[in-house]
Enzyme design. Structure first.
Site, PDB file in Angstrom:
ATOM      1  N   CYS A 288      47.885 -71.618   1.676  1.00 16.48           N
ATOM      2  CA  CYS A 288      47.618 -71.946   0.273  1.00 16.48           C
ATOM      3  C   CYS A 288      48.197 -70.881  -0.665  1.00 16.48           C
ATOM      4  O   CYS A 288      49.411 -70.831  -0.816  1.00 16.48           O
ATOM      5  CB  CYS A 288      46.136 -72.177   0.078  1.00 16.48           C
ATOM      6  SG  CYS A 288      45.823 -73.456  -1.162  1.00 16.48           S
ATOM      7  N   HIS A 382      44.838 -76.358   4.284  1.00 22.28           N
ATOM      8  CA  HIS A 382      43.930 -75.414   4.958  1.00 22.28           C
ATOM      9  C   HIS A 382      43.695 -75.823   6.402  1.00 22.28           C
ATOM     10  O   HIS A 382      42.758 -76.577   6.697  1.00 22.28           O
ATOM     11  CB  HIS A 382      42.606 -75.350   4.204  1.00 22.28           C
ATOM     12  CG  HIS A 382      42.679 -74.599   2.911  1.00 22.28           C
ATOM     13  ND1 HIS A 382      42.273 -73.296   2.774  1.00 22.28           N
ATOM     14  CD2 HIS A 382      43.140 -74.966   1.703  1.00 22.28           C
ATOM     15  CE1 HIS A 382      42.473 -72.890   1.529  1.00 22.28           C
ATOM     16  NE2 HIS A 382      43.002 -73.883   0.859  1.00 22.28           N
ATOM     17  N   GLU A 384      42.251 -74.253   8.622  1.00 22.85           N
ATOM     18  CA  GLU A 384      40.941 -73.774   9.098  1.00 22.85           C
ATOM     19  C   GLU A 384      39.830 -74.747   8.751  1.00 22.85           C
ATOM     20  O   GLU A 384      38.682 -74.581   9.174  1.00 22.85           O
ATOM     21  CB  GLU A 384      40.636 -72.389   8.524  1.00 22.85           C
ATOM     22  CG  GLU A 384      40.076 -72.358   7.110  1.00 22.85           C
ATOM     23  CD  GLU A 384      41.129 -72.647   6.032  1.00 22.85           C
ATOM     24  OE1 GLU A 384      42.303 -72.764   6.372  1.00 22.85           O
ATOM     25  OE2 GLU A 384      40.746 -72.763   4.859  1.00 22.85           O
TER      26      GLU A 384
END
Ligand SMILES: NC(=O)CC[C@H](N)C(=O)O
Length: 434
Positions: A288, A382, A384
């Protein structure tokens, strides 16, 4: 401004008497969301009885309001949830052992990072085995205001058409005042929000890990550091403006985290990174804000999107194969960003687009080309998750594996968890960085 303040002071005094009565009688406290474009949405306050300015953004995520609200990337933003009911599974304890794989918190940072929340129907009652308090109680403890009873889809339709808009959440007596004058709206994108959320100290997680990774903290979500620690990396967390070049030979890889605000405030970091990429051949991975900084280091511009992408079902198409990623496959991703990299044509030499957004064709990833001799990847989304899908979580394994393949440093344990055994040059200390 003086007139505004005077009216406000008089009404506050009168209102506070009424408020005490209302609260004693369990009365609802009014609230109003004012947009700089002139619209006002009224509702009822929950959380902290305080008024705030912020950038009004919307997220289409259906779950994971606690992860979104503790993501430092939302700093300075009034977060509108399109999902109507928010709070129904409460809020968990947000502490975990610092030296565990949870890296000290169960959510994405120690506190609530957004400026305020706007919901359709806040759940006062909640049910979840791990919940310890309601969202209203949690917001009040963190001095964050909320407004419920708002047609959040109407707000979202407006933001989708006119773009992310400066706003003010007025609570209590303020809600009965006129909306602020246009020039009175605070614009968070003019501030360096990264400097507010980044670590001021250097510290190391899992110091006995199998590879040594440095992480530049622009406002890192905890699930990023967890995703590295859970793959047995030793992660040394550095302030956003630390010049990694002065210690790069102590590491097997570099990670650049997510973070709030305009990436232009991180140009210093992009220039440091350009030197790292040119002079150091170890793997580099950015998410990001980190991806945007990699792009700026490569010579790409970052531009402000109309309303950005915030949600957990953003489809991205892989344009190249790398590690667990297969070209031609679409991955569903979690996203939260207002800026994106220009799809420059031709792309800077030694770089190629890695992913593209299937909805708006924006750049979702870049990578160094095979013939560049470099191993650098950046993704706008993202991997994660936290929350959202895990389609691309294995990019963390790809990165750690690459770092292992180039590891040349015999890893003496870096010492006790939380201690930093990294040798910091005096110049950096003198500069007051870490
Ligand atoms: N989540 C992030 O890192 C966001 C990056 C940047 N602040 C943007 O809004 O585009």
């Amino acid at each position: 401004m003086f007139r505004y303040q005077t009216i406000r002071a008089v009404r506050c005094a009168r209102f506070s008497r009424g408020l005490a009565t209302a609260v004693n009688k369990g009365g609802a406290i009014p609230a109003a969301l004012h947009l700089k474009t002139g619209q006002t949405f009224r509702g009822t306050s929950f959380g902290a009885p305080t008024s705030v300015f912020g950038e009004t953004v919307f997220s289409t995520s259906i779950t994971s309001y606690t992860e979104s609200m503790t993501d430092p990337s939302y700093r300075g933003q009034i977060l509108v949830f399109t999902t109507p009911m928010i709070g129904n599974y409460g809020v968990p304890v947000n502490q975990a052992p610092f030296d565990s794989q949870d890296v000290g918190v169960t959510l994405e940072s120690k506190g609530i990072q957004c400026a305020a929340v706007v919901v359709g129907d806040v759940a006062e009652k909640f049910s979840h085995y791990a919940a310890v308090e309601s969202i209203a109680s949690w917001c009040k403890r963190h001095n964050i205001p909320g407004i419920t009873g708002v047609d959040t889809r109407a707000v979202t339709t407006l933001l989708r058409d006119q773009g992310t808009t400066l706003g003010r959440l007025a609570v209590g007596a303020d809600a009965s005042l006129p909306a602020p004058e246009s020039h009175e709206y605070w614009d968070p994108s003019l501030e360096n929000l990264v400097d507010q959320v980044s670590t001021k100290e250097i510290y190391t997680l899992n110091p006995n890990g199998s590879v040594k990774i440095a992480l530049l903290d622009f406002g890192a979500k905890a699930n990023i550091t967890r995703s590295l620690v859970r793959r047995n990396a030793a992660v040394t967390v550095l302030p956003w403006n630390f010049d990694f070049n002065t210690i790069r030979d102590q590491f097997d890889g570099l990670f650049l985290s997510n973070g709030p605000g305009d990436p232009q405030h991180c140009m210093e970091a992009a220039l440091n990174l350009r030197r790292t990429i040119n002079e150091w051949n170890k793997p580099i991975f950015g998410i990001c804000m980190g991806h945007q900084i990699i792009g700026m280091a490569a010579g790409l511009d970052a531009y402000r999107m109309t309303f950005g992408n915030r949600g957990h079902n953003q489809p991205v198409l892989a344009l190249a194969s790398s590690g667990s990623i297969k070209a031609g496959r679409v991955y569903v991703t979690s996203q939260n960003h207002q800026y994106a990299l220009e799809l420059q044509d031709p792309f800077p030499q030694g770089w190629e687009p890695f992913f593209i957004n299937c909805n708006d064709s924006s750049v979702e990833g870049i990578k160094s080309t095979e013939d560049s001799g470099k191993r650098v990847w950046g993704v706008q989304f993202h991997p994660e998750s936290a929350g959202g899908p895990l389609d691309t979580i294995e990019m963390f394994s790809d990165f750690v594996t690459e770092c292992k393949s180039t590891a040349t440093i015999s890893h003496q344990p870096a010492g006790v968890i939380g201690s930093s055994k990294v040798e910091i040059p005096l110049a950096q200390k003198a500069a007051g960085i870490a």
